[in-house]
Design a protein around this motif. Structure first.
Motif, short mmCIF file in Angstrom:
data_model
loop_
_atom_site.label_atom_id
_atom_site.label_comp_id
_atom_site.label_asym_id
_atom_site.label_seq_id
_atom_site.Cartn_x
_atom_site.Cartn_y
_atom_site.Cartn_z
N ALA A 132 68.92 81.25 -5.26
CA ALA A 132 69.43 82.11 -6.33
C ALA A 132 68.81 83.50 -6.24
O ALA A 132 69.50 84.52 -6.44
CB ALA A 132 69.14 81.49 -7.70
N LEU A 148 64.80 87.05 -13.15
CA LEU A 148 65.71 85.92 -12.99
C LEU A 148 65.18 84.69 -13.74
O LEU A 148 65.96 83.98 -14.40
CB LEU A 148 65.90 85.61 -11.51
CG LEU A 148 66.95 84.56 -11.15
CD1 LEU A 148 68.32 84.94 -11.69
CD2 LEU A 148 67.01 84.37 -9.63
N GLY A 185 60.89 82.59 -19.21
CA GLY A 185 60.67 82.07 -17.85
C GLY A 185 59.29 82.43 -17.35
O GLY A 185 58.57 81.59 -16.77
N ARG A 214 70.67 87.10 -5.62
CA ARG A 214 70.49 88.23 -6.53
C ARG A 214 70.06 89.49 -5.79
O ARG A 214 70.44 90.60 -6.13
CB ARG A 214 69.46 87.87 -7.60
CG ARG A 214 69.26 88.97 -8.61
CD ARG A 214 68.19 88.55 -9.61
NE ARG A 214 68.15 89.45 -10.71
CZ ARG A 214 68.70 89.25 -11.89
NH1 ARG A 214 69.37 88.15 -12.12
NH2 ARG A 214 68.60 90.15 -12.85
N ASP A 238 63.44 84.65 -16.43
CA ASP A 238 63.70 84.86 -17.86
C ASP A 238 65.16 84.65 -18.19
O ASP A 238 65.49 84.15 -19.27
CB ASP A 238 63.29 86.28 -18.29
CG ASP A 238 61.78 86.45 -18.37
OD1 ASP A 238 61.06 85.44 -18.47
OD2 ASP A 238 61.34 87.61 -18.33
N GLU A 239 66.04 85.00 -17.27
CA GLU A 239 67.48 84.87 -17.52
C GLU A 239 67.98 83.44 -17.41
O GLU A 239 68.76 82.99 -18.25
CB GLU A 239 68.26 85.75 -16.54
CG GLU A 239 68.13 87.23 -16.80
CD GLU A 239 68.79 88.08 -15.73
OE1 GLU A 239 69.44 87.54 -14.80
OE2 GLU A 239 68.66 89.32 -15.82
N VAL A 240 67.57 82.73 -16.36
CA VAL A 240 68.12 81.40 -16.10
C VAL A 240 67.17 80.27 -16.45
O VAL A 240 67.57 79.11 -16.50
CB VAL A 240 68.58 81.25 -14.62
CG1 VAL A 240 69.61 82.30 -14.25
CG2 VAL A 240 67.41 81.24 -13.66
N GLY A 241 65.90 80.59 -16.67
CA GLY A 241 64.89 79.57 -16.94
C GLY A 241 64.01 79.36 -15.72
O GLY A 241 64.51 79.36 -14.58
N TYR A 242 62.74 79.22 -15.97
CA TYR A 242 61.77 79.07 -14.88
C TYR A 242 62.10 77.89 -13.98
O TYR A 242 62.02 77.99 -12.75
CB TYR A 242 60.36 78.92 -15.47
CG TYR A 242 59.30 78.65 -14.45
CD1 TYR A 242 58.99 79.59 -13.48
CD2 TYR A 242 58.60 77.45 -14.45
CE1 TYR A 242 57.99 79.34 -12.53
CE2 TYR A 242 57.62 77.19 -13.52
CZ TYR A 242 57.32 78.14 -12.56
OH TYR A 242 56.35 77.90 -11.63
N ARG A 297 64.89 76.68 -13.27
CA ARG A 297 66.14 76.87 -12.53
C ARG A 297 66.02 77.98 -11.49
O ARG A 297 66.99 78.29 -10.80
CB ARG A 297 67.27 77.18 -13.50
CG ARG A 297 67.66 75.99 -14.34
CD ARG A 297 68.96 76.27 -15.07
NE ARG A 297 69.37 75.10 -15.79
CZ ARG A 297 69.57 75.05 -17.09
NH1 ARG A 297 69.39 76.14 -17.82
NH2 ARG A 297 69.96 73.95 -17.68
N LEU A 298 64.86 78.59 -11.41
CA LEU A 298 64.63 79.64 -10.42
C LEU A 298 64.51 79.00 -9.04
O LEU A 298 63.67 78.14 -8.83
CB LEU A 298 63.35 80.40 -10.75
CG LEU A 298 62.89 81.45 -9.73
CD1 LEU A 298 63.90 82.59 -9.65
CD2 LEU A 298 61.51 81.97 -10.12
N THR A 299 65.38 79.40 -8.13
CA THR A 299 65.33 78.89 -6.76
C THR A 299 65.31 80.07 -5.80
O THR A 299 65.73 81.18 -6.14
CB THR A 299 66.56 78.02 -6.43
OG1 THR A 299 67.74 78.84 -6.48
CG2 THR A 299 66.70 76.85 -7.39
#
Length: 189
Positions: A31, A18, A98, A35, A20-24, A26-28
């Protein structure tokens, strides 16, 4: 009750994907819970909170980076090893943006897995530097210069921070060649 098959290791691996996909940044946890198909409070059965997740994600990323650079260095020495390790470092940052950012966290002394991974990654760099005759404080300075140069380049590259019309691969090769020249001509302060 925890979701069947969900483990702390699974949570961290999914957090890595996640990130890598959304950006470090933006990892919450929310989220990640979404997932994984669990309610946010259920996630706490597998990870103690955001800081604990960041720590485990950093340990995973540093371990992967260590694997990449030690594999790249195997059987090489001097400028060849320097190019291979710098290239593996850059490639890891490209493939896992990420995770790469997560890997910048200083290993927590209380996390032996993270400390060991950091030592392996740094060990690959120190092995190259020994080939240049750099040990002790000189090796520490040279390793910091290596990390600063390569990290600076890949960070600027990832944020589209190079605006000039010259190919980035060529500039990266010049950066590594400059490090090689500096290490070959090293004079202790």
């Amino acid at each position: 009750m925890p979701r069947a098959g969900l483990t702390p290791a699974t949570v961290v691996r999914e957090a890595a994907v996640l990130a890598d996909e959304v950006g470090y940044h933006r990892l919450t946890l929310a989220a990640l819970a979404g997932r994984l198909g669990v309610a946010l409070p259920s996630l706490y059965k597998h990870v103690r909170g955001a800081d604990a997740l960041d720590q485990k994600l950093a340990a995973l990323a540093v371990g992967e980076l260590a694997d990449a650079v030690t594999t790249a260095a195997a059987g090489r020495s001097g400028a060849d090893a320097l190019r291979a390790v710098a290239g593996a470092w850059r490639d890891y940052a490209h493939r896992h943006p990420g995770r790469y950012l997560a890997a910048q966290r200083v290993p927590a002394v209380a996390d032996p897995e993270h400390v060991a991974a950091g030592e392996r990654a740094l060990g690959a760099v120190y092995a190259i530097l020994r080939g240049y005759g750099l040990t002790g404080d000189d090796a520490t300075d040279a390793a910091r210069i290596f990390r600063s140069a390569v990290h600076g380049f890949v960070t600027l590259e990832a944020s589209d921070g190079f605006g000039l019309p010259r190919g980035l691969d060529r500039s990266f090769d010049q950066l590594v060649a400059t490090l090689d020249t500096a290490y070959r001509g090293w004079r202790s302060a």
